[in-house]
Design a protein around this motif. Structure first.
Motif, PDB file in Angstrom:
ATOM      1  N   GLY A 197       0.816  -1.181   0.115  1.00 24.62           N
ATOM      2  CA  GLY A 197       0.032  -0.128  -0.077  1.00 24.62           C
ATOM      3  C   GLY A 197       0.757   1.363   0.003  1.00 24.62           C
ATOM      4  O   GLY A 197       0.247   2.606   0.075  1.00 24.62           O
ATOM      5  N   GLU A 198       1.888   1.107  -0.014  1.00 26.28           N
ATOM      6  CA  GLU A 198       2.857   2.340  -0.028  1.00 26.28           C
ATOM      7  C   GLU A 198       3.267   2.798  -1.314  1.00 26.28           C
ATOM      8  O   GLU A 198       3.111   2.193  -2.382  1.00 26.28           O
ATOM      9  CB  GLU A 198       4.285   1.730   0.402  1.00 26.28           C
ATOM     10  N   VAL A 199       3.368   4.175  -1.451  1.00 25.32           N
ATOM     11  CA  VAL A 199       3.747   4.831  -2.753  1.00 25.32           C
ATOM     12  C   VAL A 199       5.124   5.371  -2.573  1.00 25.32           C
ATOM     13  O   VAL A 199       5.667   5.905  -1.524  1.00 25.32           O
ATOM     14  CB  VAL A 199       2.850   6.256  -2.990  1.00 25.32           C
ATOM     15  N   PHE A 200       5.980   4.757  -3.334  1.00 26.36           N
ATOM     16  CA  PHE A 200       7.417   4.636  -3.063  1.00 26.36           C
ATOM     17  C   PHE A 200       8.114   5.403  -4.157  1.00 26.36           C
ATOM     18  O   PHE A 200       7.827   4.989  -5.291  1.00 26.36           O
ATOM     19  CB  PHE A 200       7.887   3.284  -3.018  1.00 26.36           C
ATOM     20  N   GLY A 201       9.186   6.319  -3.919  1.00 32.59           N
ATOM     21  CA  GLY A 201       9.502   7.050  -4.976  1.00 32.59           C
ATOM     22  C   GLY A 201      10.959   6.945  -5.239  1.00 32.59           C
ATOM     23  O   GLY A 201      11.621   6.848  -4.298  1.00 32.59           O
ATOM     24  N   PHE A 202      11.541   6.634  -6.187  1.00 31.21           N
ATOM     25  CA  PHE A 202      12.874   6.353  -6.789  1.00 31.21           C
ATOM     26  C   PHE A 202      13.514   7.632  -7.457  1.00 31.21           C
ATOM     27  O   PHE A 202      13.361   7.834  -8.606  1.00 31.21           O
ATOM     28  CB  PHE A 202      12.869   5.230  -7.793  1.00 31.21           C
ATOM     29  N   LEU A 203      14.278   8.340  -6.681  1.00 31.77           N
ATOM     30  CA  LEU A 203      14.608   9.620  -6.966  1.00 31.77           C
ATOM     31  C   LEU A 203      16.148   9.602  -7.618  1.00 31.77           C
ATOM     32  O   LEU A 203      17.062   9.150  -6.870  1.00 31.77           O
ATOM     33  CB  LEU A 203      14.458  10.423  -6.064  1.00 31.77           C
TER      34      LEU A 203
END
Ligand SMILES: Nc1ncnc2c1ncn2[C@@H]1O[C@H](COP(=O)(O)OP(=O)(O)OP(=O)(O)O)[C@@H](O)[C@H]1O
Length: 304
Positions: A29-35
């Motif tokens: 359920g996580e929104v994970f950003g790869f920056l």
């Protein structure tokens, strides 16, 4: 089980390091950003996670499937949505045909709903599509089978600001529905708006793994004080004060100290106005990259 579990995952292209011993998990359920900036390894990580290229070493699981076990991964992919950075749709067919093709493989229970939010001209051939239209078609394709996990490579590239905003809102709603989302970006403000956590990549290695809250806290606050008094040198002498600049009657600085200390210092001056806000994201980015990599300030300005 975490939707994404990565352990010491590396991928090299001959002597060129794509990703270097990445270890992280994305929770349900996580929104994970790869920056990361260009060439940091975002696409390499995503393509390796989806089994589109083999890792040089290390392990990873997506929805419980090992990325090196072809049949496990094939089964898991029916519950994964993927938006590649290079969409490479067949130019001669219509958007509808593209969606029909993907639907025949994995289903399309949400197609109509998504086409109301994202509005590619599905009856026209892809060759007539603008970049933004192609990207919207890609987004519909990635979500239309109602996947448990969606992996996207720079999903907002090519979208105009209004469509980007619509996308951000959509992602927030998807999180509320419980979909796990992993996406790459080089735009800090976008990641900040929609992500719960962010992984920061530099030269293929993970140099930061933070909640958005702690990422922002590390940057302190930006303080702007308007006063007819000359206070620049006194402000500079305070603990936790950085990057002091003055313009007109305004003194601006980054502050990581306590509010009490700041307030007791300011009491002795004639303060006309004070504004305390989040630091600009470029400052936070610099924390991880130093001066080696200039952030895309033009893009940032458009987003912050
Ligand atoms: N097929 C390939 N052959 C050789 N080197 C590659 C290949 N693909 C990527 N690389 C190299 O691996 C490194 C990481 O590239 P990657 O495309 O994963 O970065 P990225 O963060 O996605 O960049 P961008 O934002 O520009 O898409 C770069 O040095 C790149 O030149």
């Amino acid at each position: 089980m975490n939707p994404i579990d990565v352990k010491a995952l590396s991928k090299s292209y001959g002597d060129v390091v794509g990703i270097d011993s990445l270890t992280f998990s994305v929770k349900p359920g996580e929104v994970f950003g790869f920056l990361g900036p260009n060439g940091a390894g975002k696409t390499t990580a995503i393509r390796t996670l989806l089994g589109l290229q083999s890792p040089t070493s290390g392990k990873a699981h997506v929805l419980g499937a090992s990325i090196t076990d072809e049949s496990e991964l094939l089964e898991a992919k029916t519950r994964i949505g993927y938006l590649p950075s290079d969409l490479a749709f067949n130019e001669s067919v219509s958007g509808k045909r593209v969606l029909d093709y993907h639907a025949s493989i994995k289903g399309d229970s949400r197609r109509a709903e998504l086409l109301e939010i994202f509005t590619p001209p599905i009856d026209r051939p892809i060759r007539e599509y603008s970049t933004g239209n192609e990207q919207m078609l890609g987004i519909v394709q990635a979500f239309m089978h109602d996947p448990d996990l969606v992996i996207m490579d720079e999903p907002t590239s090519g979208l105009d600001p209004l469509k980007q905003e619509r996308f951000n809102q959509f992602i927030t709603n998807e999180r509320d529905r419980g979909t796990t989302i992993f996406f790459s970006s080089h735009v800090l403000s976008e990641v900040r708006r929609v992500c719960d956590r962010v992984g920061i990549l530099r030269d293929g290695a993970l140099v930061g793994l933070e909640t958005i809250e702690s990422l922002l806290n590390q940057g302190g606050k930006r303080v702007q004080i308007q006063t007819p008094d000359t206070i620049e040198s006194q402000i500079e002498a305070l603990d936790g004060v950085f990057s002091v600049i003055s313009f007109g009657e305004t003194v601006q600085f980054t502050y990581t100290g306590t509010y009490n200390n700041l307030i007791s210092e300011l009491q002795q001056y004639d303060i006309v106005d004070i504004n305390i806000s989040e630091p600009p994201l470029e400052d936070i980015f610099m924390h991880y990259y130093g001066s080696e990599t200039e952030p895309d300030t033009e893009t940032e300005a458009a987003h912050v």
